[in-house]
Design a protein around this motif. Structure first.
Motif, mmCIF file in Angstrom:
data_model
loop_
_atom_site.group_PDB
_atom_site.id
_atom_site.type_symbol
_atom_site.label_atom_id
_atom_site.label_comp_id
_atom_site.label_asym_id
_atom_site.label_seq_id
_atom_site.Cartn_x
_atom_site.Cartn_y
_atom_site.Cartn_z
ATOM 1 N N LEU B 59 0.808 -1.220 0.000
ATOM 2 C CA LEU B 59 0.000 0.000 0.000
ATOM 3 C C LEU B 59 0.841 1.271 0.000
ATOM 4 N N VAL B 60 2.058 1.199 0.520
ATOM 5 C CA VAL B 60 2.940 2.363 0.393
ATOM 6 C C VAL B 60 3.121 2.662 -1.098
ATOM 7 N N GLY B 61 3.217 1.601 -1.891
ATOM 8 C CA GLY B 61 3.345 1.769 -3.337
ATOM 9 C C GLY B 61 2.122 2.427 -3.932
ATOM 10 N N VAL B 62 0.939 1.951 -3.507
ATOM 11 C CA VAL B 62 -0.298 2.543 -4.025
ATOM 12 C C VAL B 62 -0.323 4.041 -3.679
ATOM 13 N N ALA B 63 0.097 4.358 -2.461
ATOM 14 C CA ALA B 63 0.106 5.756 -2.039
ATOM 15 C C ALA B 63 1.075 6.574 -2.895
ATOM 16 N N ALA B 64 2.266 6.007 -3.113
ATOM 17 C CA ALA B 64 3.285 6.749 -3.852
ATOM 18 C C ALA B 64 2.840 7.023 -5.277
ATOM 19 N N SER B 65 1.979 6.149 -5.811
ATOM 20 C CA SER B 65 1.655 6.270 -7.230
ATOM 21 C C SER B 65 0.816 7.502 -7.546
ATOM 22 N N GLY B 66 0.278 8.164 -6.527
ATOM 23 C CA GLY B 66 -0.428 9.413 -6.778
ATOM 24 C C GLY B 66 0.449 10.396 -7.551
ATOM 25 N N VAL B 67 1.751 10.251 -7.377
ATOM 26 C CA VAL B 67 2.701 11.152 -8.029
ATOM 27 C C VAL B 67 2.667 10.990 -9.553
ATOM 28 N N MET B 68 2.149 9.863 -10.029
ATOM 29 C CA MET B 68 2.075 9.646 -11.473
ATOM 30 C C MET B 68 1.061 10.581 -12.131
ATOM 31 N N LEU B 69 0.181 11.185 -11.317
ATOM 32 C CA LEU B 69 -0.724 12.214 -11.840
ATOM 33 C C LEU B 69 -0.156 13.598 -11.574
ATOM 34 N N VAL B 70 0.371 13.740 -10.355
ATOM 35 C CA VAL B 70 0.815 15.066 -9.913
ATOM 36 C C VAL B 70 2.016 15.535 -10.742
ATOM 37 N N LEU B 71 2.966 14.634 -10.951
ATOM 38 C CA LEU B 71 4.190 15.034 -11.655
ATOM 39 C C LEU B 71 3.910 15.474 -13.101
ATOM 40 N N PRO B 72 3.206 14.682 -13.907
ATOM 41 C CA PRO B 72 2.959 15.131 -15.282
ATOM 42 C C PRO B 72 2.138 16.424 -15.317
ATOM 43 N N TYR B 73 1.205 16.548 -14.372
ATOM 44 C CA TYR B 73 0.332 17.715 -14.420
ATOM 45 C C TYR B 73 1.073 18.992 -14.030
ATOM 46 N N TYR B 74 1.808 18.932 -12.928
ATOM 47 C CA TYR B 74 2.429 20.163 -12.432
ATOM 48 C C TYR B 74 3.783 20.447 -13.061
ATOM 49 N N LEU B 75 4.501 19.425 -13.473
ATOM 50 C CA LEU B 75 5.829 19.674 -14.044
ATOM 51 C C LEU B 75 5.816 19.690 -15.569
ATOM 52 N N HIS B 76 4.872 18.966 -16.172
ATOM 53 C CA HIS B 76 4.875 18.881 -17.638
ATOM 54 C C HIS B 76 3.581 19.406 -18.249
ATOM 55 N N ASN B 77 2.747 20.017 -17.382
ATOM 56 C CA ASN B 77 1.531 20.637 -17.863
ATOM 57 C C ASN B 77 0.646 19.664 -18.638
ATOM 58 N N ALA B 78 0.591 18.415 -18.183
ATOM 59 C CA ALA B 78 -0.301 17.440 -18.823
ATOM 60 C C ALA B 78 -1.725 17.743 -18.367
ATOM 61 N N LYS B 79 -2.413 18.591 -19.132
ATOM 62 C CA LYS B 79 -3.693 19.157 -18.694
ATOM 63 C C LYS B 79 -4.752 18.101 -18.386
ATOM 64 N N ALA B 80 -4.673 16.972 -19.112
ATOM 65 C CA ALA B 80 -5.709 15.950 -18.934
ATOM 66 C C ALA B 80 -5.791 15.482 -17.498
ATOM 67 N N PHE B 81 -4.654 15.543 -16.801
ATOM 68 C CA PHE B 81 -4.638 15.041 -15.425
ATOM 69 C C PHE B 81 -5.210 16.040 -14.426
ATOM 70 N N GLY B 82 -5.384 17.292 -14.853
ATOM 71 C CA GLY B 82 -5.877 18.320 -13.942
ATOM 72 C C GLY B 82 -7.193 17.933 -13.302
ATOM 73 N N ARG B 83 -8.033 17.257 -14.081
ATOM 74 C CA ARG B 83 -9.355 16.895 -13.566
ATOM 75 C C ARG B 83 -9.262 15.828 -12.479
ATOM 76 N N ILE B 84 -8.217 15.033 -12.499
ATOM 77 C CA ILE B 84 -8.234 13.879 -11.587
ATOM 78 C C ILE B 84 -7.052 13.804 -10.610
ATOM 79 N N THR B 85 -6.176 14.831 -10.573
ATOM 80 C CA THR B 85 -5.080 14.732 -9.594
ATOM 81 C C THR B 85 -5.644 14.521 -8.188
ATOM 82 N N ILE B 86 -6.801 15.145 -7.940
ATOM 83 C CA ILE B 86 -7.407 15.007 -6.608
ATOM 84 C C ILE B 86 -7.685 13.537 -6.282
ATOM 85 N N LEU B 87 -8.049 12.756 -7.316
ATOM 86 C CA LEU B 87 -8.331 11.331 -7.071
ATOM 87 C C LEU B 87 -7.053 10.623 -6.624
ATOM 88 N N GLY B 88 -5.929 10.980 -7.251
ATOM 89 C CA GLY B 88 -4.650 10.383 -6.872
ATOM 90 C C GLY B 88 -4.264 10.776 -5.460
#
Lengths: 260, 390
Positions: B59-88
């Motif tokens: 589960l630590v892994g599951v928790a860490a994986s939230g970064v797979m949304l946060v990183l592309p969205y905030y560092l690479h401006n992957a807009k599609a993830f903006g809607r769901i970063t909160i889910l991560g």
């Protein structure tokens, strides 16, 4: 308003009183400091030599019995929950990877058991991983000790020990005291939920007694002494004989030597 | 905002009731364990960690994986993830709460847990695991809640939250690295004593976590008026595909080192897990199911048409999650203890109360995630999921 002010003053007064008396309490506590017994053994790094040439199966049984009685080690029948401080093991289990398909141990050792116990390592991984300092290497004499009252029972030390020297109290150990005896009042019984292991009889060394297992083996096949002292019996034996240690390649620095 | 979790459909309430029942059963079993000790589990002197600590690891892994949304969205401006970063972020909160509980139920003396803070030993990886996990949970809760409040008011999130978001990225990596270090630094446990342990942990985490997110996103789309977006799901499925391949590659590396070097200690645990050792083979069927599922899933995920078919994608993601759970939430931890330091084999299987306590904690995590998602989705439904211009 009135009432709350009164309460405030009361609390503040009590707090001031507590602060004022704190040094007194502290100095009283300092007076009760425990002095070491003049009989206590002193050493920098305790070690044990197991002379397999002399050790008999009866010796091992006597050592186990003495240790487990002195330390109130419960005799739990289930292999799962077993608690052991010192126990016999076969060569290939004591020294895995050493045994070959052609017996590489002199014939007189065949079928003999090796007594295993905590190695009181020089660089113990169990102490490194313990999150609460409940297990620690005592700086003055190198014994790896347990504080049964601080241990949270996370069992990280059991995963870290490469010698299987640690046991965990899965249930209340007190109903399983050795031979159904009353506990030895000189040593605490443990509660459920803590880890325990051999303590090199730190409590006996403190009053000038050798470890219980050493005392129980009458042939003198177990020798206890200070490795740092060149004149000690253990150093003498190591100078004159070839001795092996369990998994020395892992770098933990085991302090139990086996003369074969 | 929490009031949004207090109104819901009949289905919402029956789901919560179901979770509460599972939690209640688990709690009852825990009380029993608390009273008589860990003897009610399948743990032993030789396999001294089991289902509980394995769930922490997974589960630590599951928790860490939230970064797979946060990183592309905030560092690479992957807009599609903006809607769901909160889910991560909220999934991470639920997962870490479960992690904490799994450590807690594994302790022999839980009432002494504060000793970790009262007498900390900085050498102990467990101490650091506690520090990074709590920090990461705090970060996600603060970030998620603040961004969500801003979204609700249709304003841009306050500036102070940005640095926290950037800090949360290395923290996500750190929680799983530190968790891998719990195992990777122990002399004499050959299965764990591998330099790529942390890398393996991260790769399996970044496959399992986003796979779960895809499933959750598909469920949300079916059950609510909020659409997480095809594009986001598509991007996530690509992440799952590649991380899953990397994970299986890493597993292959372990096999090569062990079996080409032929060092017995390095081979034994793998032999136990995948082929059985001296007639002991309890975990073998599980490990083969895991390996075969993972390989089939790789082939499915590599086909773009298969990824675009959301029914198939959902099923495949469930299979990936199961495959990685078996590998890490079962085999890896138990396998490390077999054979024991004396090269004897003592097997482990969890007992019924142990499984019920585990399910109870999962249900509690699901409850936390459900409530947080309910609030988040209700707000998304109000705003249509659009974000205020930044």
């Amino acid at each position: 308003m009135e009432r709350s002010r009164r309460r405030f003053l009361k609390t503040a007064g009590l707090a001031a009183a507590a602060l004022g008396t704190a040094p007194v309490v502290k100095s009283l506590a300092a007076q009760t400091k425990v002095l070491p017994s003049p009989k206590a053994f002193k050493g920098q790094q305790w070690a044990m030599i197991v002379d397999m040439r002399q050790l008999t199966e009866e010796d091992i049984a006597a050592a186990v019995k003495a240790c487990h009685t002195v330390h109130n080690v419960p005799q739990i029948p289930s292999v799962k929950e077993e608690i052991k401080w010192i126990w016999p093991a076969e060569y290939e289990n004591a020294f895995p990877g050493q045994a070959t398909r052609y017996a590489n141990l002199p014939e007189k050792f065949h079928g003999k058991h090796f007594p295993l116990l905590c190695n009181h390592c020089e660089n113990p991984p169990c102490c490194r991983v313990c999150p609460t300092k409940a297990t620690f290497k005592r700086p003055e004499d190198g014994i790896v000790l347990m504080d049964f009252h601080r241990c949270i029972g996370c069992r990280f030390c059991m995963a870290a020990c490469p010698f299987g020297a640690r046991s965990f109290n899965f249930s209340d150990p007190r109903p399983y005291l050795p031979n159904g005896q009353a506990p030895n009042p000189e040593f605490p019984t443990r509660a459920r939920g803590v880890v325990e292991k051999c303590n090199f009889c730190a409590e006996r060394l403190a009053v000038g007694q050798v470890p219980a297992c050493v005392e129980a083996v009458e042939s003198g096949a177990l020798v206890f002494g200070d490795l740092a002292d060149p004149e000690s019996q253990v150093r003498k034996l190591l100078r004159e004989n070839f001795a092996i240690r369990r998994k020395a390649e892992l770098g933990t620095g085991p302090n139990i030597y086996y003369i074969v | 905002m929490l009031e949004k979790a207090l109104t819901g459909s009949k289905r919402y309430w029956s789901w919560l009731t179901f979770l509460l029942v599972v939690i209640g059963v688990g709690f009852g079993c825990y009380l029993w364990q608390f009273l008589v000790g860990l003897k009610i589990t399948g743990l032993s002197r030789d396999v001294s960690w089991g289902l509980y600590i394995a769930q922490l690891t997974f589960l630590v892994g599951v928790a860490a994986s939230g970064v797979m949304l946060v990183l592309p969205y905030y560092l690479h401006n992957a807009k599609a993830f903006g809607r769901i970063t909160i889910l991560g972020e909220f999934m991470a909160v639920g997962a870490i709460i479960m992690c904490g509980l799994f450590v807690f139920v594994d302790l022999g003396k839980p009432m002494r847990i504060l000793n970790v803070m009262l007498y900390p030993r900085p050498n102990s990886i467990l101490f650091w695991d506690m520090v990074v996990l709590n920090t990461y949970m705090g970060l996600n809760l603060i970030i998620g809640w603040t961004v969500m409040s801003a979204e609700r008011k249709w304003v841009k999130p306050p500036d102070w939250v940005k640095p926290l978001i950037y800090i949360s990225i290395p923290f996500a990596v750190s929680i799983h690295t530190v968790t891998a270090f719990l195992y990777a630094g122990l002399p004499g446990r050959h299965l764990w004593l591998t330099a790529i342990m942390a890398a393996r942990f991260l790769s399996s985490a970044f496959a399992a976590g986003p796979a779960l997110l895809i499933v959750l996103a598909l469920v949300i789309r079916r059950l609510t008026r909020f659409d997480p977006g095809r594009e986001a799901i598509h991007k996530l499925s690509l992440i799952v595909t590649y991380t899953l391949i990397i994970n299986m590659f890493f597993l292959g590396l372990e096999f090569f080192t062990a079996f080409y070097s032929q060092i017995p200690g390095h081979m034994q645990s793998l032999q136990y897990l995948y082929g059985g050792l001296e007639g002991h083979a309890k975990l073998v069927p599980w490990m083969w199911v895991s390996g075969i599922l993972a390989i089939i899933c790789i082939f499915i995920m590599l086909v773009p048409a298969a990824r675009a078919n959301h029914a198939l994608l959902g099923t495949t993601c469930v299979a990936i999650f199961i495959a990685l759970w078996i590998d890490k939430g079962l085999g890896l931890i138990v396998g490390g203890f077999i054979p024991n330091p004396l090269e004897q084999i003592r097997e482990y299987s969890p007992t019924a109360p142990e499984i019920l306590i585990t399910l109870g904690i999962y249900a509690l995590g699901a409850l936390v995630v459900t409530v947080l998602y309910k609030v988040a989705v209700s707000i998304k439904e109000e705003t249509g999921g659009e974000l205020a211009p930044h």
